[in-house]
Design an enzyme around this catalytic site. Structure first.
Site, mmCIF file in Angstrom:
data_model
loop_
_atom_site.group_PDB
_atom_site.id
_atom_site.type_symbol
_atom_site.label_atom_id
_atom_site.label_comp_id
_atom_site.label_asym_id
_atom_site.label_seq_id
_atom_site.Cartn_x
_atom_site.Cartn_y
_atom_site.Cartn_z
ATOM 1 N N ASP A 1 41.422 35.345 31.605
ATOM 2 C CA ASP A 1 40.637 36.357 31.125
ATOM 3 C C ASP A 1 40.933 36.624 29.938
ATOM 4 O OD1 ASP A 1 38.805 38.401 30.911
ATOM 5 O OD2 ASP A 1 40.613 39.964 31.516
ATOM 6 N N GLU B 1 51.664 44.839 34.066
ATOM 7 C CA GLU B 1 50.421 45.242 33.807
ATOM 8 C C GLU B 1 49.844 46.083 34.434
ATOM 9 O OE1 GLU B 1 47.651 41.910 33.515
ATOM 10 O OE2 GLU B 1 48.834 40.455 32.567
ATOM 11 N N TYR C 1 40.675 47.658 39.831
ATOM 12 C CA TYR C 1 40.102 46.958 40.821
ATOM 13 C C TYR C 1 40.298 46.978 42.279
ATOM 14 C CZ TYR C 1 40.494 44.071 36.345
ATOM 15 O OH TYR C 1 40.184 43.645 34.976
ATOM 16 N N ASN D 1 52.169 33.312 34.901
ATOM 17 C CA ASN D 1 51.422 34.568 34.845
ATOM 18 C C ASN D 1 50.399 34.570 36.006
ATOM 19 O OD1 ASN D 1 50.334 37.280 33.850
ATOM 20 N ND2 ASN D 1 48.581 36.274 33.729
ATOM 21 N N GLU D 2 50.284 35.291 37.059
ATOM 22 C CA GLU D 2 49.438 35.301 37.973
ATOM 23 C C GLU D 2 48.968 34.144 38.743
ATOM 24 O OE1 GLU D 2 45.924 37.753 37.101
ATOM 25 O OE2 GLU D 2 47.238 39.627 36.487
ATOM 26 N N LYS E 1 40.749 47.187 27.811
ATOM 27 C CA LYS E 1 41.937 47.998 28.470
ATOM 28 C C LYS E 1 43.309 48.350 27.225
ATOM 29 C CE LYS E 1 41.740 46.019 33.075
ATOM 30 N NZ LYS E 1 40.659 45.320 32.879
ATOM 31 N N TYR F 1 46.557 46.803 39.496
ATOM 32 C CA TYR F 1 45.498 47.878 39.024
ATOM 33 C C TYR F 1 44.906 48.646 40.286
ATOM 34 C CZ TYR F 1 45.577 44.798 34.811
ATOM 35 O OH TYR F 1 46.241 43.884 33.650
#
Length: 577
Positions: free
Chosen positions: A166, A489, A457, A399-400, A553, A453
């Site tokens: 993203d 996050e 989300y 990350n993720e 954000k 989130y």
């Protein structure tokens, strides 16, 4: 890799500024002889900066970009070794000097260099040609495009351009380009590790030279001197600093260590700013100099209008000033290593940094032996570049990721073993977004980091109703892994100037209330050692139905103006010391 430096034995010049650029839309520039010079339709472009926002027709150009720079090689540099160094170039890069290929590198955020004096024309102009191939590649790190839209992570599969992460896939020469001289047998590398013994600070160093030689290495700080003999390519020593002032949050005590290499053939020297400090994970605590730390800060991006990911001193100064005002003590280099000057700024300002690899969007198809070897190489490059920064207190290796299979476990175990073998002084982590049972890598890491989130989300529009779910999610991770946790996050999009009563999604009020309540929830958990809001500032993304030009954000706008939540965090973070 040591950062370029000018001193008694080294000279350097920066090649930043106006270059020429050609977009090779047919992808056949090499066959057409572009290494020998760009065509007449080439145009001006600024370096360092991404190419995408400098010309509107390049905004969605993700291919082969050619750069040209004519530079002068001083006559008094003749017969001296000369190196060409790039701070970072996107994608696959090839470099020619006077039509000779001198460099090739793959990656987006780490430096590379080569010795080029054998191809230079001293006392004359020289032609530098750079090919930056930013073609979206499903097997790069990060995996930049998808093989079919159905393979993507939910939320990114339908974006344009079609990537697995993203943020916008900017292309070009993103960081400074240097030309520098150094002795033929130079100080090639220095590794520093620090310790505390009573009131004394210990700076342990390993110095490596370019070639085998005999001589000595002298390390000094003021009156404190350590002299060791050299017979080969490596020398080790300890420099003891009585009554040392430790490097700490907001107390950036740095010692300028001068390293001198003396041999029968040559001399060289290098100055390294060292911060004496210790870091350790102890139970549920992260200890800096033996004291518990609570990480307050952000995930960030190297991102600004027009510059894209291009480095800019003024923006760095502005960002650190805003972090100081708001009460932040840390940030994560999401989702790639940042410019070295940003880390040096953190060193000088006493700001903690979690240094992260460019491994964002990893998925099950990537967990193959050949990709693991590529990942290990990138980890080695990152640690080699950043190991001496006292501000970096932890490495984040991904990350993720989708991390659920046996293959994933072996992949993350292999990355962990590589990082520990290269640096045994810092804890390691990776950043998860799935549930605990879907994170098979965490047994091999020291700290759990999660991106969650709730109220955005998950449970969109429901701040209070999802608070218990958020707390329960944190508890599940702790119950499974028993390790300290940072929420790396959390947050909500807010369009600056949009207000609602009662708070609704995309309003400043909604973002403000969500961040404040979730931060207070984290503080209730004794295993939670940090909260990083996503994100520091709004940043450019690919186009999708969930992004209004940029990801909003940010606590600050892309132009660094504060939103309502910035003032709330200023109060909360300055209350929690």
């Amino acid at each position: 890799m040591l950062y370029p430096q000018e001193n008694l034995y080294r000279n350097l010049t920066k090649l930043d500024g106006m270059w020429r650029f050609f977009a090779d839309r047919e992808g056949n520039g090499e066959a057409k002889g572009l290494p020998g010079g760009l065509p007449k339709e080439a145009r001006d472009i600024a370096v360092p900066a991404s190419w995408n926002e400098q010309y509107s027709d390049l905004f969605h150009f993700h291919g082969k970009g050619w750069y040209e720079r004519i530079f002068f090689a001083p006559l008094d540099w003749d017969s001296r070794p000369v190196w060409l160094r790039f701070g970072a170039v996107s994608g696959v890069c090839k470099v020619w000097v006077n039509e000779t290929l001198v460099l090739e590198h793959t990656g987006n955020a780490l430096p590379f260099e080569a010795r080029i004096d054998n191809v230079l024309h001293f006392g004359q102009e020289n032609r530098l040609i750079v090919l930056a191939d930013s073609t979206l590649d499903p097997w790069s790190l990060p995996p930049a495009s998808l093989e079919g839209r159905q393979e993507g992570r939910v939320g990114f599969a339908s974006s344009y351009p079609n990537v697995t992460y993203d943020f916008f896939p900017y292309g070009g020469i993103q960081r400074s380009v240097w030309l520098y001289t150094a002795p033929a047998n130079r100080i090639e590398d220095i590794t520093v590790k620090t310790d505390v013994q009573g009131t004394a600070g210990i700076i342990r160093f390993t110095l490596k030279t370019t070639a085998i030689c005999k001589g000595k290495v002298i390390a000094s700080v003021g009156d404190q001197v350590c002299e060791v003999s050299l017979d080969g390519v490596e020398a080790r020593g300890d420099l003891r600093i009585p009554d040392a002032k430790l490097w700490d949050i907001g107390q950036p005590n740095l010692y300028a260590v001068n390293f001198v290499l003396e041999t029968d053939e040559s001399k060289d020297c290098y100055r390294l700013d060292c911060g004496i400090r210790t870091v350790k994970v102890d139970g549920n605590r992260f200890l800096l100099n033996g004291k518990p730390v609570f990480f307050k800060g952000f995930g960030k991006h190297e991102d600004y209008s027009i510059l894209g990911k291009g480095y800019n001193d003024a923006i760095v100064v502005k960002d650190f000033g805003l972090m100081r005002w708001i009460g932040a003590n840390s940030f994560r280099t999401s989702h790639y290593p940042y410019d070295e000057q940003i880390l040096s700024m953190a060193d000088r300002h006493g700001v903690l940094v979690i240094g992260e690899t460019p491994f964002v969007g990893l998925n099950e198809r990537m967990y193959r032996p050949d990709i693991l070897e590529k990942a290990k190489g990138v980890i080695a490059e990152m640690i080699a570049r950043d190991k001496n920064h006292p501000s970096i207190v932890m490495w984040s290796l991904a990350n993720e990721p989708n991390c659920e299979s046996t293959e994933a476990e072996q992949f993350f175990k292999g990355m962990a073993e590589t990082a520990r073998s290269l640096d045994d002084t810092r804890p390691i982590t990776y950043v998860a977004h799935l549930e605990p049972e879907n994170n098979v890598g965490y047994p091999y890491y020291d700290v759990v980091c999660i991106n969650k989130y709730y109220g955005w989300y998950v449970g969109a529009g429901l701040i209070d109703e999802t608070l218990d779910e958020f707390k329960a999610c944190m508890d599940r991770f702790y119950q499974k892994f028993g390790k300290p946790m940072i929420v790396t996050e959390f947050g909500a999009d807010a369009i600056a100037g949009m207000h609602c009563d009662p708070p609704q999604m995309f309003s400043e009020e909604y973002q403000n209330e969500m961040v404040a309540k979730q931060f207070e929830a984290m503080c209730e958990k004794d295993y939670c050692i940090g909260a990083h809001v996503w994100a520091f500032a709004d940043f450019k993304t690919c186009q999708s139905i969930s992004r209004i030009i940029v990801n909003r954000k940010g606590v600050f706008t892309r132009e660094r103006e504060p939103k309502m939540v910035a003032h709330t965090l200023h109060r909360l973070w300055n209350e929690k010391n």
